[in-house]
Design an enzyme around this catalytic site. Structure first.
Site, PDB file in Angstrom:
ATOM      1  N   ARG A  51      44.289  40.424  50.236  1.00  0.00           N
ATOM      2  CA  ARG A  51      43.208  39.465  50.573  1.00  0.00           C
ATOM      3  C   ARG A  51      43.987  38.979  49.803  1.00  0.00           C
ATOM      4  O   ARG A  51      44.766  38.453  48.863  1.00  0.00           O
ATOM      5  CB  ARG A  51      42.295  40.024  50.060  1.00  0.00           C
ATOM      6  CG  ARG A  51      41.915  41.219  49.057  1.00  0.00           C
ATOM      7  CD  ARG A  51      40.557  40.274  48.242  1.00  0.00           C
ATOM      8  NE  ARG A  51      40.513  39.053  47.809  1.00  0.00           N
ATOM      9  CZ  ARG A  51      41.038  38.830  46.316  1.00  0.00           C
ATOM     10  NH1 ARG A  51      42.012  39.319  45.630  1.00  0.00           N
ATOM     11  NH2 ARG A  51      41.650  37.655  45.778  1.00  0.00           N
ATOM     12  N   GLY A  52      43.908  37.163  49.414  1.00  0.00           N
ATOM     13  CA  GLY A  52      44.113  36.125  48.003  1.00  0.00           C
ATOM     14  C   GLY A  52      45.212  35.387  48.978  1.00  0.00           C
ATOM     15  O   GLY A  52      45.828  36.105  49.890  1.00  0.00           O
ATOM     16  N   ALA A  53      45.192  34.464  49.425  1.00  0.00           N
ATOM     17  CA  ALA A  53      45.968  33.440  49.868  1.00  0.00           C
ATOM     18  C   ALA A  53      47.718  33.828  49.709  1.00  0.00           C
ATOM     19  O   ALA A  53      48.338  34.481  51.205  1.00  0.00           O
ATOM     20  CB  ALA A  53      46.032  32.555  49.435  1.00  0.00           C
ATOM     21  N   ARG A  94      42.479  35.826  60.226  1.00  0.00           N
ATOM     22  CA  ARG A  94      42.459  35.400  58.998  1.00  0.00           C
ATOM     23  C   ARG A  94      42.502  33.828  58.949  1.00  0.00           C
ATOM     24  O   ARG A  94      43.019  33.454  58.104  1.00  0.00           O
ATOM     25  CB  ARG A  94      42.340  35.814  57.579  1.00  0.00           C
ATOM     26  CG  ARG A  94      41.562  37.538  57.479  1.00  0.00           C
ATOM     27  CD  ARG A  94      41.923  37.513  56.097  1.00  0.00           C
ATOM     28  NE  ARG A  94      39.866  36.960  55.367  1.00  0.00           N
ATOM     29  CZ  ARG A  94      39.885  36.974  54.000  1.00  0.00           C
ATOM     30  NH1 ARG A  94      40.743  37.110  52.817  1.00  0.00           N
ATOM     31  NH2 ARG A  94      38.728  36.204  53.800  1.00  0.00           N
ATOM     32  N   GLN A 224      34.673  40.040  44.893  1.00  0.00           N
ATOM     33  CA  GLN A 224      36.210  39.836  43.910  1.00  0.00           C
ATOM     34  C   GLN A 224      36.504  39.273  42.519  1.00  0.00           C
ATOM     35  O   GLN A 224      37.041  40.229  42.238  1.00  0.00           O
ATOM     36  CB  GLN A 224      37.643  38.879  45.096  1.00  0.00           C
ATOM     37  CG  GLN A 224      36.814  39.439  46.335  1.00  0.00           C
ATOM     38  CD  GLN A 224      36.250  38.822  47.507  1.00  0.00           C
ATOM     39  OE1 GLN A 224      35.127  38.429  46.768  1.00  0.00           O
ATOM     40  NE2 GLN A 224      36.705  38.425  49.046  1.00  0.00           N
ATOM     41  N   ASP A 265      42.334  28.281  49.496  1.00  0.00           N
ATOM     42  CA  ASP A 265      43.460  29.379  50.912  1.00  0.00           C
ATOM     43  C   ASP A 265      44.164  27.845  51.606  1.00  0.00           C
ATOM     44  O   ASP A 265      44.716  28.303  51.956  1.00  0.00           O
ATOM     45  CB  ASP A 265      42.093  29.416  51.032  1.00  0.00           C
ATOM     46  CG  ASP A 265      41.354  30.847  50.600  1.00  0.00           C
ATOM     47  OD1 ASP A 265      41.899  31.807  50.629  1.00  0.00           O
ATOM     48  OD2 ASP A 265      41.153  30.665  48.952  1.00  0.00           O
ATOM     49  N   ASN A 274      38.416  27.061  49.136  1.00  0.00           N
ATOM     50  CA  ASN A 274      38.736  28.323  48.537  1.00  0.00           C
ATOM     51  C   ASN A 274      37.356  28.823  48.441  1.00  0.00           C
ATOM     52  O   ASN A 274      36.538  28.815  49.516  1.00  0.00           O
ATOM     53  CB  ASN A 274      38.751  28.198  46.922  1.00  0.00           C
ATOM     54  CG  ASN A 274      39.353  28.514  46.483  1.00  0.00           C
ATOM     55  OD1 ASN A 274      40.168  30.070  46.399  1.00  0.00           O
ATOM     56  ND2 ASN A 274      38.479  29.609  45.115  1.00  0.00           N
ATOM     57  N   LYS A 275      37.397  30.630  48.177  1.00  0.00           N
ATOM     58  CA  LYS A 275      36.280  31.128  48.115  1.00  0.00           C
ATOM     59  C   LYS A 275      34.577  30.137  48.222  1.00  0.00           C
ATOM     60  O   LYS A 275      34.241  29.550  47.786  1.00  0.00           O
ATOM     61  CB  LYS A 275      36.173  31.808  47.501  1.00  0.00           C
ATOM     62  CG  LYS A 275      35.109  33.001  47.259  1.00  0.00           C
ATOM     63  CD  LYS A 275      35.171  34.050  48.310  1.00  0.00           C
ATOM     64  CE  LYS A 275      36.504  34.498  49.354  1.00  0.00           C
ATOM     65  NZ  LYS A 275      35.882  34.829  50.273  1.00  0.00           N
TER      66      LYS A 275
HETATM   67  O1  MRU Z   1      38.165  36.853  51.267  1.00  0.00           O
HETATM   68  P1  MRU Z   1      39.568  36.162  49.967  1.00  0.00           P
HETATM   69  O2  MRU Z   1      38.971  38.141  48.679  1.00  0.00           O
HETATM   70  O3  MRU Z   1      40.970  36.311  50.286  1.00  0.00           O
HETATM   71  O4  MRU Z   1      39.308  34.663  49.826  1.00  0.00           O
HETATM   72  C1  MRU Z   1      40.644  34.595  48.508  1.00  0.00           C
HETATM   73  C2  MRU Z   1      40.510  33.683  47.552  1.00  0.00           C
HETATM   74  O5  MRU Z   1      39.306  32.590  47.670  1.00  0.00           O
HETATM   75  C3  MRU Z   1      41.182  33.236  46.557  1.00  0.00           C
HETATM   76  O6  MRU Z   1      40.585  32.190  45.657  1.00  0.00           O
HETATM   77  C4  MRU Z   1      42.267  32.060  47.143  1.00  0.00           C
HETATM   78  O7  MRU Z   1      43.181  33.333  48.082  1.00  0.00           O
HETATM   79  C5  MRU Z   1      43.153  32.156  45.608  1.00  0.00           C
HETATM   80  S1  MRU Z   1      44.281  33.586  45.858  1.00  0.00           S
HETATM   81  C6  MRU Z   1      45.265  33.424  44.506  1.00  0.00           C
END
Ligand code: MRU
Length: 368
Positions: A51-53, A94, A224, A265, A274-275
């Site tokens: 996970r994470g962009a 996703r 997270q 994201d 973003n999240k």
């Molecule tokens: O659902 P996730 O855990 O993939 O969401 C991640 C986020 O929202 C992060 O803040 C984003 O991807 C930036 S990671 C460098």
């Protein structure tokens, strides 16, 4: 035995498969998972093992290499059709984080460049339109295609680390010795191949000798922040305090926070996805006159679109109804569980990138 310095995601050259840190196991275990098929990779992305962009960008790129290595036939055109259909499946897992499709497209484009297919199926027809200047079928062998895909996917992984370090250096200049940062979710080394974006800025500042403290919001419902951000900062010896998402107001109003720093994201013309919960922090930061920084590589920019064009991923109801195996809400209560939210440009002080620091209010994002 793997350590915190292990890359979050990488290619295994011996078994020709993808290896990743299983993020659902942190903080209890630092354990690796191998994905040998596209189905297992899809499951890993869906369940947030990866996970994470930026880490999803790497997963997207590596997925095409995996598809190429998995192809067992001897027909080049059939192989290309398989890559294209796997690419489509991966991109749909996703939809909000643009890096996933960015990584898939970058490797697929490398493989398909100058290639036109005889196949008239709807998927290949679409790809042919993207490469409308190509007139000949190129002569690469199946092995060549595998090599092209893998080289480009590995390039994405290597670039990610270099870019994050540059972003870190750019952003660290904004942090003062003694600053306390509030962050949301995890934009650290585990959200990337290594180093991190928002937490990369903190890491670079600490490396420069600055004393930086972090408030990590727990980031309900999947935690997270509580599970991953706290763990990776503690592993690095960086001062971190866990707070409930709903405590961000009290810490900002009581002047316990100097700056808010989050990842992204997808960055569109008029704001940032973003999240879920990021928008709330941005409103509180604005109200309390605290700078609000977004940190992201250019691969997260999607400046052809606005906030209205983007699908926000909605996740399963049990993420809210249950905690582990136990129900913490009535089993059949209605649930709304968006994974991301949109923060408008007006709430953002600057966007920190590998090419410098952008003020989205002064500089039209479409011109960068
Ligand atoms: O659902 P996730 O855990 O993939 O969401 C991640 C986020 O929202 C992060 O803040 C984003 O991807 C930036 S990671 C460098």
């Amino acid at each position: 035995m793997i350590s915190i310095n292990t890359k979050t995601i990488e290619w295994n050259d011996i078994e020709n498969c993808i290896e990743m840190v299983d993020q659902t196991k942190i903080p209890l275990k630092l354990e690796k998972k191998s994905c040998k098929t596209i189905d297992s990779l899809i499951d890993a992305i869906k369940s947030l093992k990866i996970r994470g962009a930026p880490a999803l960008g790497a997963a997207g790129g590596l997925s095409i290499a995996l598809s190429a290595f998995q192809y067992g036939g001897e027909d080049r055109e059939e192989m290309i059709r398989t890559l294209i259909s796997d690419a489509k499946r991966i991109k749909n897992v996703r939809p909000t984080a643009v890096n996933l499709s960015w990584g898939v497209n970058r490797v697929l484009d490398k493989v398909l460049k100058n290639r036109r297919f005889d196949c008239k199926c709807s998927i290949c027809k679409l790809e042919n339109q993207r490469f409308s200047n190509a007139t000949t079928l190129s002569e690469e062998s199946i092995e060549d295609i595998r090599r092209f895909a893998l080289e480009e996917a590995k390039r994405i992984c290597e670039e990610d680390v270099r870019i994050n370090k540059t972003i870190g250096e750019n952003g660290a200049k904004l942090l003062n010795d003694g600053d306390t940062i509030l962050t949301h979710c995890n934009a650290g080394r585990l959200a990337c191949v290594d180093w991190g974006t928002a937490l990369g800025v903190v890491r670079s500042a600490v490396e420069m000798g600055k004393d930086i403290k972090v408030f990590a919001c727990e980031t309900r419902p999947l935690n997270q922040g509580g599970r991953i951000t706290t763990w990776e900062l503690m592993e690095d010896g960086i001062d971190v305090t866990l707070i409930a998402d709903s405590s961000s107001g009290i810490v900002m109003r009581n002047k316990m926070v100097d700056k808010v720093i989050v990842g992204a994201d997808r960055i569109v013309k008029d704001g940032v996805f973003n999240k879920i919960g990021t928008y709330t922090h941005s409103v509180l930061a604005k109200e309390n006159k605290i700078p609000f920084y977004v940190v992201a590589p250019y691969s997260t920019f999607d400046l052809e679109r606005t906030g209205r064009d983007i699908i926000i991923e909605e996740r399963g109801a049990d993420e809210l109804r249950k905690f582990g195996e136990s129900y913490i809400a009535p089993k059949n209560v209605k649930v709304f569980n968006p994974a991301f939210d949109f923060t408008p440009i007006e709430n953002i002080t600057s966007i920190i990138t590998e090419k410098g620091i952008l003020d989205p209010k002064i500089r039209d994002l479409r011109t960068i």
